[in-house]
Design an enzyme around this catalytic site. Structure first.
Site, PDB file in Angstrom:
ATOM      1  N   ASP A 182      76.537  24.630  84.438  1.00 15.03           N
ATOM      2  CA  ASP A 182      76.614  23.343  85.447  1.00 15.03           C
ATOM      3  C   ASP A 182      77.944  22.401  86.057  1.00 15.03           C
ATOM      4  O   ASP A 182      78.963  22.919  85.083  1.00 15.03           O
ATOM      5  CB  ASP A 182      75.580  22.336  85.176  1.00 15.03           C
ATOM      6  CG  ASP A 182      75.925  21.959  83.638  1.00 15.03           C
ATOM      7  OD1 ASP A 182      75.709  22.798  81.905  1.00 15.03           O
ATOM      8  OD2 ASP A 182      76.463  20.982  84.105  1.00 15.03           O
ATOM      9  N   ASP A 230      77.801  19.081  85.475  1.00 12.48           N
ATOM     10  CA  ASP A 230      77.821  18.267  84.919  1.00 12.48           C
ATOM     11  C   ASP A 230      77.120  16.983  86.148  1.00 12.48           C
ATOM     12  O   ASP A 230      75.605  17.837  87.187  1.00 12.48           O
ATOM     13  CB  ASP A 230      78.593  17.590  84.449  1.00 12.48           C
ATOM     14  CG  ASP A 230      78.400  16.359  83.043  1.00 12.48           C
ATOM     15  OD1 ASP A 230      77.313  17.021  82.724  1.00 12.48           O
ATOM     16  OD2 ASP A 230      78.827  15.512  83.153  1.00 12.48           O
TER      17      ASP A 230
HETATM   18  N1  LIG Z   1      76.595  19.358  81.262  1.00 17.66           N
HETATM   19  C1  LIG Z   1      76.484  18.907  80.345  1.00 17.66           C
HETATM   20  N2  LIG Z   1      76.740  17.756  79.245  1.00 17.66           N
HETATM   21  C2  LIG Z   1      76.666  18.525  78.021  1.00 17.66           C
HETATM   22  N3  LIG Z   1      76.424  20.180  77.107  1.00 17.66           N
HETATM   23  C3  LIG Z   1      76.703  20.354  78.043  1.00 17.66           C
HETATM   24  N4  LIG Z   1      76.129  21.886  77.462  1.00 17.66           N
HETATM   25  C4  LIG Z   1      76.615  23.095  78.937  1.00 17.66           C
HETATM   26  N5  LIG Z   1      76.114  22.009  80.332  1.00 17.66           N
HETATM   27  C5  LIG Z   1      76.514  20.608  79.813  1.00 17.66           C
END
Ligand SMILES: Nc1ncnc2[nH]cnc12
Ligand SMILES: CSC[C@H]1O[C@H](OP(=O)(O)O)[C@H](O)[C@@H]1O
Length: 289
Positions: free
Chosen positions: A208, A210
């Site tokens: 992703d 974030d």
């Molecule tokens: N955006 C994110 N923040 C922290 N850990 C993650 N693991 C997968 N995506 C994450």
């Protein structure tokens, strides 16, 4: 001899294809590891697999028994540890589905035991270069051969979690701190691997963007889980290619990972706590005698 240890993160709880594979419970002076460890061989190279959160995803990032996991891998003879971890991305070009062979960390975790050493046996290892370039190269080549879009190098910010970051945090990590990816587990794991004189590298699998990306909105666990499944398939393909690259015969680490404790111990021999020294049998037996 090479003995590869794989710590499988979210979405990677087992690997297939190992010859003579058996699950083995390993006891350590630091408690029980996250799960039993699966060991077998692939192309003549011994491979061990430990699911970081346990099968069924039992341990939260804060609760993972990091010290027991690293001790257990060292205790069974692992020489090289590959952390395969899900992560969010702070870079447009590091898109979901891509892999990043991490070479730096920022440790923002606050609620974990971070060292094997303490009063009665004090040691200070260098974390300037926290990952092993030799192991990183094997992972990069294996990922490329598996057809994965893979980035060489990147800074992984380890947050405490389990909640994801706020928008303000996400922007700060990306814009001011220069982090490339974010996850919740690779610290203190990388520090402990260094203390245990194990070569260590992280293959971070992007799930992703974030929360910073204007076109992607807030991080969403349902989307992450969908991407995780595809990433796990690619990770298995990458891992299957590693033994051929690493080879069964292992030369000492040219970067000194396996001698990290040579000058690190500060506590005078007559001041050392025998109970702590005994607990350090696997981790630091080479230098503690
Ligand atoms: N955006 C994110 N923040 C922290 N850990 C993650 N693991 C997968 N995506 C994450
Ligand atoms: C599944 S989203 C958050 C979770 O995934 C990552 O775990 P791991 O590093 O073990 O793959 C991340 O660090 C969080 O723990």
């Amino acid at each position: 001899m090479t003995h590869i240890g794989i710590i499988g993160g979210s979405g990677l709880y087992e690997i297939e294809g190992l010859e003579g594979a058996t699950w083995q419970e390993v006891e350590t002076p630091w408690g029980a590891p996250s799960d039993a460890i699966l060991t077998g061989t692939l192309e003549g190279v011994t491979l061990s697999f430990l699911p970081r959160h346990g099968r069924g995803h039992v341990h939260s990032p804060t609760d993972v028994p990091y010290r027991a996991n690293i001790d257990a891998l060292k205790r069974i003879g692992v020489t090289d540890v590959i952390s395969v971890s899900a992560c969010g991305s702070f870079r447009e070009e590091m898109a979901p589905g891509h892999f990043v062979v991490v070479d730096q960390f920022i440790d923002r975790t606050v609620n974990r035991e971070k060292s094997f050493f303490s009063a009665g046996c004090v040691a200070h290892v260098s974390m300037a270069h926290p990952t092993c370039p030799r192991l990183a190269e094997y992972c990069f080549e294996a990922a490329e051969a598996a057809g994965v879009t893979v980035h060489r190098g990147g800074t992984y910010l380890a947050m405490e979690g389990p909640q994801f970051s706020s928008l303000a945090e996400s922007r700060m990590y990306r814009e001011s701190w220069g982090a490339d990816v974010i996850g919740m587990t690779n610290m203190p794991e990388a520090k402990l691997a260094r203390e245990a004189e194990l070569c260590y590298v992280t293959v971070a699998m992007v799930t992703d963007y974030d929360s910073w990306h204007p076109d992607h909105g807030a991080v969403d666990i349902t989307q992450i889980v969908n991407i995780l499944q595809g990433n796990a398939v690619k990770a298995r393909d990458m891992l299957a290619r590693l033994p051929a690259l690493a080879g069964a015969t292992r030369a000492p680490c040219p970067h000194g990972c396996d001698h990290a404790l040579d000058f690190a111990l500060l506590t005078a021999p007559d001041k050392r706590d025998p109970a702590l020294v005994a607990r350090l049998d696997a981790v630091a037996g080479r230098v503690l005698g």
